[in-house]
Enzyme design. Sequence first.
Site, PDB file in Angstrom:
ATOM      1  N   HIS A  88     -22.259  47.615   1.632  1.00  0.00           N
ATOM      2  CA  HIS A  88     -21.964  46.303   1.041  1.00  0.00           C
ATOM      3  C   HIS A  88     -22.580  46.235  -0.355  1.00  0.00           C
ATOM      4  O   HIS A  88     -23.789  46.416  -0.518  1.00  0.00           O
ATOM      5  CB  HIS A  88     -22.498  45.187   1.940  1.00  0.00           C
ATOM      6  CG  HIS A  88     -21.847  45.155   3.287  1.00  0.00           C
ATOM      7  ND1 HIS A  88     -22.229  44.314   4.297  1.00  0.00           N
ATOM      8  CD2 HIS A  88     -20.806  45.878   3.787  1.00  0.00           C
ATOM      9  CE1 HIS A  88     -21.460  44.519   5.355  1.00  0.00           C
ATOM     10  NE2 HIS A  88     -20.595  45.469   5.072  1.00  0.00           N
ATOM     11  N   ASP A 137     -14.474  46.979   3.376  1.00  0.00           N
ATOM     12  CA  ASP A 137     -14.657  47.067   1.925  1.00  0.00           C
ATOM     13  C   ASP A 137     -13.916  45.973   1.163  1.00  0.00           C
ATOM     14  O   ASP A 137     -13.486  46.173   0.025  1.00  0.00           O
ATOM     15  CB  ASP A 137     -14.209  48.450   1.396  1.00  0.00           C
ATOM     16  CG  ASP A 137     -14.997  49.568   2.021  1.00  0.00           C
ATOM     17  OD1 ASP A 137     -16.180  49.356   2.333  1.00  0.00           O
ATOM     18  OD2 ASP A 137     -14.422  50.660   2.199  1.00  0.00           O
ATOM     19  N   GLN A 173     -17.463  46.289   8.456  1.00  0.00           N
ATOM     20  CA  GLN A 173     -16.111  46.816   8.654  1.00  0.00           C
ATOM     21  C   GLN A 173     -15.082  45.681   8.530  1.00  0.00           C
ATOM     22  O   GLN A 173     -15.345  44.739   7.788  1.00  0.00           O
ATOM     23  CB  GLN A 173     -15.977  47.561  10.003  1.00  0.00           C
ATOM     24  CG  GLN A 173     -16.771  48.862  10.057  1.00  0.00           C
ATOM     25  CD  GLN A 173     -18.260  48.672  10.319  1.00  0.00           C
ATOM     26  OE1 GLN A 173     -18.641  48.027  11.278  1.00  0.00           O
ATOM     27  NE2 GLN A 173     -19.094  49.235   9.480  1.00  0.00           N
TER      28      GLN A 173
END
Length: 430
Positions: free
Chosen positions: A41, A13, A228
């Site tokens: 995303h 993130d 990730q």
Amino acid sequence: MANVAILGAQWGDEGKGKVVDIYSEKSEFIVRYQGGNNAGHTLVVNGEKTVLHLIPSGVLHEGKTCVIASGVVLDPAVFMEEIDELTKRGLLSEKRRTKVVISERAQVIFPYHKLLDRLREEHGGKGGKIGTTVRGIGPAYEDKVARRGILICDLYDPELLREKLERAVKEKNTVLEHLYGQPKLSIDELHQWAIEFGKKLKPMVCDTRVLVQEALANGKSILFEGAQGTLLDVEHGTYPYVTSSNTITGGIFTGCGVGPKSLEHIVGISKAYTTRVGTGPFPTELADALGEQIRAKGAEFGATTGRPRRCGWLDLVALRYAVEVNGLTAIALMKADVLSGISEIKVCTAYEIDGKRVNTLPANIRAFERAKPVYETLKGWGDLPSTAKGLSDLPREFAAYVEYIERSLGVPVVTVSMGPGREQTLMRMM
Ligand code: GDP
Ligand code: IMO
Ligand code: MG
């Protein structure tokens, strides 16, 4: 544009979607090589927000080939929802010449993977609950390495598909029935489910390895989009509180079938602070009012699960580790605006574990949980402009923060992000 990898340098993130969207303007191929729809995303273009879970973040541009390579675990239902939504918005029309292709070797996430993910989380108990996204990612990768996974190409061989399902379901049913007291799975239903989705996916399925190799041979530019982040890598992350794929640069080579020479730039994406969603050690976590302030201002809630993200100061020990394990050539520093107005900014330069200074990540998870951050304090900055041409357009204190990070990591900060919008970005060298 040379070939570039964009990947998370922290716990996910970091803002990969935004950076991929910007950089992919100059790339012809955008390739997702690992993970699945555990990713979320976010792209903000002209004020409109798009959240992508599987489809590469280059899809908003015209004339791109978006590739889902063999290293990905693909949930066909989620994938088709995303395709339908983008088609409805006119983004995948023939006129725009942007297309999505899937590797015939990608692994299929079946409903039983999701079920097992959820049951394991529910029955994990203390220390066993990872805080997964419950999308079936771990169980699907388990089946892959256990050599009982079902590939996309298997959806077109009904006999092989049934054989594989029979083997998988026999084992799953034993676990479901005896460990979790669940009803048995039906092979017929799963077989039907897979055949039906296979038909829908068919026009997009190909040998993506060949496609990518041809692109390389023809000098087309490729952007490899990570999901990730480094500290969630199954081997180099904060194991066992990680995802089940190789999120680091190495995952590109295994997940696409390309060699290391196919990469020129490897850009690690990092926030100006740190966040983590899910369980696991986080030495610089701010479990206080300031952490709450950062979460509120940065809208730090998961793009996939909506869970509040844990927030804390920038961890330079972890970022140096990310530079090393990925061979990062540059950093993109995101969400600088979120720290505006905080008078003193801390950065973690080392850990102290059991009275000893430590400059790397300990392998023992209990030791990592005991790590205390050693901080250096820098001056904070005021409001940032929404656009800038160079660091000199930004507050002096912020420029000093960027330079401090560059010195500490030994790589340049090539991109600075000052808001979620495409235009709220300072592109420096590269
Ligand atoms: P990813 O998984 O790495 O693509 O990141 P996410 O999309 O899950 O989370 C990043 C969030 O931060 C998204 O909501 C973005 O719109 C937002 N974002 C990205 N860059 C900035 C920035 O510079 N400032 C602010 N305020 N938000 C940003
Ligand atoms: P993007 O691509 C942040 C975390 C989960 C959990 C651990 C394992 O948006 O950065 P999994 O479902 O993968 O088995 O969960 O990994 N996690 C993420 N955290 N961003 C992500 O993706 C994540 N994908 C998985 O919260 O701690
Ligand atoms: Mg995300």
